[in-house]
Design a protein around this motif. Structure first.
Motif, PDB file in Angstrom:
ATOM      1  N   PRO A   1       0.830  -1.200   0.000  1.00  0.00           N
ATOM      2  CA  PRO A   1       0.000   0.000   0.000  1.00  0.00           C
ATOM      3  C   PRO A   1       0.869   1.257   0.000  1.00  0.00           C
ATOM      4  CG  PRO A   1      -0.365  -1.306   2.015  1.00  0.00           C
ATOM      5  CD  PRO A   1       0.647  -2.011   1.189  1.00  0.00           C
ATOM      6  N   ARG A   2       0.438   2.228  -0.759  1.00  0.00           N
ATOM      7  CA  ARG A   2       1.175   3.481  -0.861  1.00  0.00           C
ATOM      8  C   ARG A   2       1.010   4.260   0.438  1.00  0.00           C
ATOM      9  NH1 ARG A   2      -0.022   8.125  -5.328  1.00  0.00           N
ATOM     10  NH2 ARG A   2       1.626   9.524  -4.666  1.00  0.00           N
ATOM     11  N   SER A   3       2.114   4.762   0.955  1.00  0.00           N
ATOM     12  CA  SER A   3       2.023   5.563   2.174  1.00  0.00           C
ATOM     13  C   SER A   3       2.200   7.036   1.802  1.00  0.00           C
ATOM     14  CB  SER A   3       3.078   5.127   3.188  1.00  0.00           C
ATOM     15  OG  SER A   3       4.371   5.344   2.662  1.00  0.00           O
ATOM     16  N   ILE A   4       1.610   7.870   2.620  1.00  0.00           N
ATOM     17  CA  ILE A   4       1.672   9.303   2.363  1.00  0.00           C
ATOM     18  C   ILE A   4       2.775   9.897   3.234  1.00  0.00           C
ATOM     19  CG2 ILE A   4       0.410  11.475   2.609  1.00  0.00           C
ATOM     20  CD1 ILE A   4      -2.146   9.894   1.985  1.00  0.00           C
ATOM     21  N   ASP A   5       3.668  10.635   2.616  1.00  0.00           N
ATOM     22  CA  ASP A   5       4.754  11.307   3.317  1.00  0.00           C
ATOM     23  C   ASP A   5       4.207  12.631   3.860  1.00  0.00           C
ATOM     24  OD1 ASP A   5       6.971  12.847   4.055  1.00  0.00           O
ATOM     25  OD2 ASP A   5       8.213  12.067   2.426  1.00  0.00           O
ATOM     26  N   ARG A   6       3.936  12.665   5.156  1.00  0.00           N
ATOM     27  CA  ARG A   6       3.327  13.854   5.784  1.00  0.00           C
ATOM     28  C   ARG A   6       4.176  15.111   5.562  1.00  0.00           C
ATOM     29  NH1 ARG A   6      -0.674  13.721   9.844  1.00  0.00           N
ATOM     30  NH2 ARG A   6       0.374  15.442  10.891  1.00  0.00           N
ATOM     31  N   ASP A   7       5.483  14.979   5.718  1.00  0.00           N
ATOM     32  CA  ASP A   7       6.335  16.153   5.554  1.00  0.00           C
ATOM     33  C   ASP A   7       6.287  16.682   4.123  1.00  0.00           C
ATOM     34  OD1 ASP A   7       7.319  16.700   8.146  1.00  0.00           O
ATOM     35  OD2 ASP A   7       8.752  15.063   7.985  1.00  0.00           O
ATOM     36  N   LYS A   8       6.237  15.773   3.163  1.00  0.00           N
ATOM     37  CA  LYS A   8       6.142  16.201   1.767  1.00  0.00           C
ATOM     38  C   LYS A   8       4.812  16.934   1.536  1.00  0.00           C
ATOM     39  CE  LYS A   8       5.747  14.517  -2.935  1.00  0.00           C
ATOM     40  NZ  LYS A   8       5.404  13.384  -3.768  1.00  0.00           N
ATOM     41  N   VAL A   9       3.749  16.403   2.092  1.00  0.00           N
ATOM     42  CA  VAL A   9       2.439  17.045   1.952  1.00  0.00           C
ATOM     43  C   VAL A   9       2.446  18.414   2.635  1.00  0.00           C
ATOM     44  CG1 VAL A   9      -0.018  16.880   2.522  1.00  0.00           C
ATOM     45  CG2 VAL A   9       1.203  14.863   1.686  1.00  0.00           C
ATOM     46  N   LEU A  10       3.053  18.507   3.811  1.00  0.00           N
ATOM     47  CA  LEU A  10       3.136  19.797   4.498  1.00  0.00           C
ATOM     48  C   LEU A  10       3.971  20.791   3.701  1.00  0.00           C
ATOM     49  CD1 LEU A  10       3.517  18.572   8.197  1.00  0.00           C
ATOM     50  CD2 LEU A  10       1.508  19.646   7.140  1.00  0.00           C
ATOM     51  N   ASP A  11       5.057  20.322   3.070  1.00  0.00           N
ATOM     52  CA  ASP A  11       5.863  21.196   2.211  1.00  0.00           C
ATOM     53  C   ASP A  11       5.012  21.746   1.066  1.00  0.00           C
ATOM     54  OD1 ASP A  11       8.161  20.730   3.731  1.00  0.00           O
ATOM     55  OD2 ASP A  11       8.953  19.201   2.348  1.00  0.00           O
ATOM     56  N   ILE A  12       4.218  20.876   0.477  1.00  0.00           N
ATOM     57  CA  ILE A  12       3.361  21.283  -0.642  1.00  0.00           C
ATOM     58  C   ILE A  12       2.303  22.275  -0.166  1.00  0.00           C
ATOM     59  CG2 ILE A  12       1.583  20.428  -2.233  1.00  0.00           C
ATOM     60  CD1 ILE A  12       3.424  17.870  -2.495  1.00  0.00           C
ATOM     61  N   ALA A  13       1.696  22.000   0.974  1.00  0.00           N
ATOM     62  CA  ALA A  13       0.679  22.913   1.516  1.00  0.00           C
ATOM     63  C   ALA A  13       1.295  24.282   1.803  1.00  0.00           C
ATOM     64  CB  ALA A  13       0.061  22.314   2.775  1.00  0.00           C
ATOM     65  N   GLU A  14       2.490  24.298   2.363  1.00  0.00           N
ATOM     66  CA  GLU A  14       3.175  25.561   2.639  1.00  0.00           C
ATOM     67  C   GLU A  14       3.477  26.309   1.343  1.00  0.00           C
ATOM     68  OE1 GLU A  14       6.584  24.778   5.075  1.00  0.00           O
ATOM     69  OE2 GLU A  14       5.352  24.263   6.818  1.00  0.00           O
ATOM     70  N   ARG A  15       3.897  25.576   0.323  1.00  0.00           N
ATOM     71  CA  ARG A  15       4.185  26.212  -0.965  1.00  0.00           C
ATOM     72  C   ARG A  15       2.926  26.849  -1.543  1.00  0.00           C
ATOM     73  NH1 ARG A  15       3.384  24.369  -5.835  1.00  0.00           N
ATOM     74  NH2 ARG A  15       3.306  22.195  -5.196  1.00  0.00           N
ATOM     75  N   ILE A  16       1.807  26.154  -1.431  1.00  0.00           N
ATOM     76  CA  ILE A  16       0.541  26.701  -1.928  1.00  0.00           C
ATOM     77  C   ILE A  16       0.213  28.006  -1.204  1.00  0.00           C
ATOM     78  CG2 ILE A  16      -1.967  26.329  -1.995  1.00  0.00           C
ATOM     79  CD1 ILE A  16      -1.309  23.326  -2.596  1.00  0.00           C
ATOM     80  N   VAL A  17       0.334  28.011   0.116  1.00  0.00           N
ATOM     81  CA  VAL A  17       0.041  29.220   0.888  1.00  0.00           C
ATOM     82  C   VAL A  17       1.003  30.337   0.505  1.00  0.00           C
ATOM     83  CG1 VAL A  17       0.017  30.229   3.213  1.00  0.00           C
ATOM     84  CG2 VAL A  17      -1.018  27.991   2.805  1.00  0.00           C
ATOM     85  N   ARG A  18       2.281  30.009   0.389  1.00  0.00           N
ATOM     86  CA  ARG A  18       3.299  31.012   0.068  1.00  0.00           C
ATOM     87  C   ARG A  18       3.092  31.607  -1.334  1.00  0.00           C
ATOM     88  NH1 ARG A  18       7.290  27.960   0.853  1.00  0.00           N
ATOM     89  NH2 ARG A  18       7.654  27.354  -1.287  1.00  0.00           N
ATOM     90  N   GLU A  19       2.796  30.760  -2.296  1.00  0.00           N
ATOM     91  CA  GLU A  19       2.710  31.214  -3.687  1.00  0.00           C
ATOM     92  C   GLU A  19       1.332  31.743  -4.073  1.00  0.00           C
ATOM     93  OE1 GLU A  19       4.079  27.955  -6.099  1.00  0.00           O
ATOM     94  OE2 GLU A  19       6.129  28.110  -5.333  1.00  0.00           O
ATOM     95  N   GLU A  20       0.271  31.192  -3.472  1.00  0.00           N
ATOM     96  CA  GLU A  20      -1.084  31.532  -3.907  1.00  0.00           C
ATOM     97  C   GLU A  20      -1.949  32.151  -2.817  1.00  0.00           C
ATOM     98  OE1 GLU A  20      -2.864  28.249  -6.128  1.00  0.00           O
ATOM     99  OE2 GLU A  20      -0.854  27.363  -6.287  1.00  0.00           O
ATOM    100  N   GLY A  21      -1.444  32.146  -1.583  1.00  0.00           N
ATOM    101  CA  GLY A  21      -2.215  32.718  -0.478  1.00  0.00           C
ATOM    102  C   GLY A  21      -2.997  31.664   0.275  1.00  0.00           C
ATOM    103  N   ALA A  22      -3.405  32.021   1.490  1.00  0.00           N
ATOM    104  CA  ALA A  22      -4.088  31.073   2.376  1.00  0.00           C
ATOM    105  C   ALA A  22      -5.419  30.592   1.811  1.00  0.00           C
ATOM    106  CB  ALA A  22      -4.295  31.706   3.751  1.00  0.00           C
ATOM    107  N   THR A  23      -6.101  31.427   1.033  1.00  0.00           N
ATOM    108  CA  THR A  23      -7.404  31.014   0.496  1.00  0.00           C
ATOM    109  C   THR A  23      -7.270  29.905  -0.548  1.00  0.00           C
ATOM    110  OG1 THR A  23      -7.345  32.792  -1.140  1.00  0.00           O
ATOM    111  CG2 THR A  23      -8.500  33.244   0.936  1.00  0.00           C
ATOM    112  N   ALA A  24      -6.081  29.754  -1.134  1.00  0.00           N
ATOM    113  CA  ALA A  24      -5.864  28.705  -2.133  1.00  0.00           C
ATOM    114  C   ALA A  24      -5.620  27.341  -1.488  1.00  0.00           C
ATOM    115  CB  ALA A  24      -4.683  29.072  -3.033  1.00  0.00           C
TER     116      ALA A  24
END
Length: 177
Positions: free
Chosen positions: A4-27
């Motif tokens: 089963p594929r596992s989700i890398d929490r830190d990678k997901v958090l990095d991506i979420a942070e990038r979204i907030v940084r680049e597109e704003g919290a509403t994105a």
């Protein structure tokens, strides 16, 4: 049968942070994070529960990193003034993009009573560590408040300040110590 594929929490958090940084919290939506991470929305929900929990995980990770940075700038058995100096020094090193991201997360979190209480607890611990007993310790507490004020004013876009201005403000705050 495959593993089963596992989700890398830190990678997901990095991506979420990038979204907030680049597109704003509403994105920051589960759909946007799942798509950018290449995982299903259900997998993201299984990993984090809710958007509120995702934001809380982002903030918790940042707070741990910030606290570690403060410790790096504070002697092991530092005085109240040395702890305040470590806090102000760590605050001064936060870049503008990180400030914006952090402020966005905090504003989102503070809408939740549970997370508001966690934030209050974190600040209460810091203020307890800086409880003044002398003039120098009162200046240390004032420096703490000044650093937080500068952080939030710049982060929330209420005051425009370039890096030189930021550095100057923090030089002045450190001079209190």
């Amino acid at each position: 049968m495959g593993r089963p594929r596992s989700i890398d929490r830190d990678k997901v958090l990095d991506i979420a942070e990038r979204i907030v940084r680049e597109e704003g919290a509403t994105a920051l939506t589960f759909d946007a994070v799942a798509k950018a991470a290449g995982i299903t929305k259900g997998g993201l929900q299984y990993c984090f529960g809710s958007k509120d929990d995702l934001i809380a995980a982002m903030a918790e990770r940042w707070v741990k990193a910030f606290d570690a940075e403060v410790e790096r700038h504070t002697p092991p058995d530092g005085t109240k003034v040395e702890r305040a100096r470590g806090y102000v020094t760590a605050s001064a090193r936060i870049d503008e993009a990180s400030q914006t991201k952090i402020a966005g997360m905090l504003v989102s979190l503070l809408q939740s009573p549970r997370h508001l209480e966690q934030g209050r607890h974190w600040y209460a611990e810091w203020l307890q560590r800086l409880e003044p007993g002398s003039a120098a310790e009162r200046r240390a507490r004032t420096a703490f408040f000044a650093a937080e004020g500068a952080f939030f004013l710049r982060s929330l876009g209420l005051v425009e300040m370039d890096q030189a201005g930021w550095d100057g403000v923090f030089d002045d705050i450190l001079a209190l110590l």
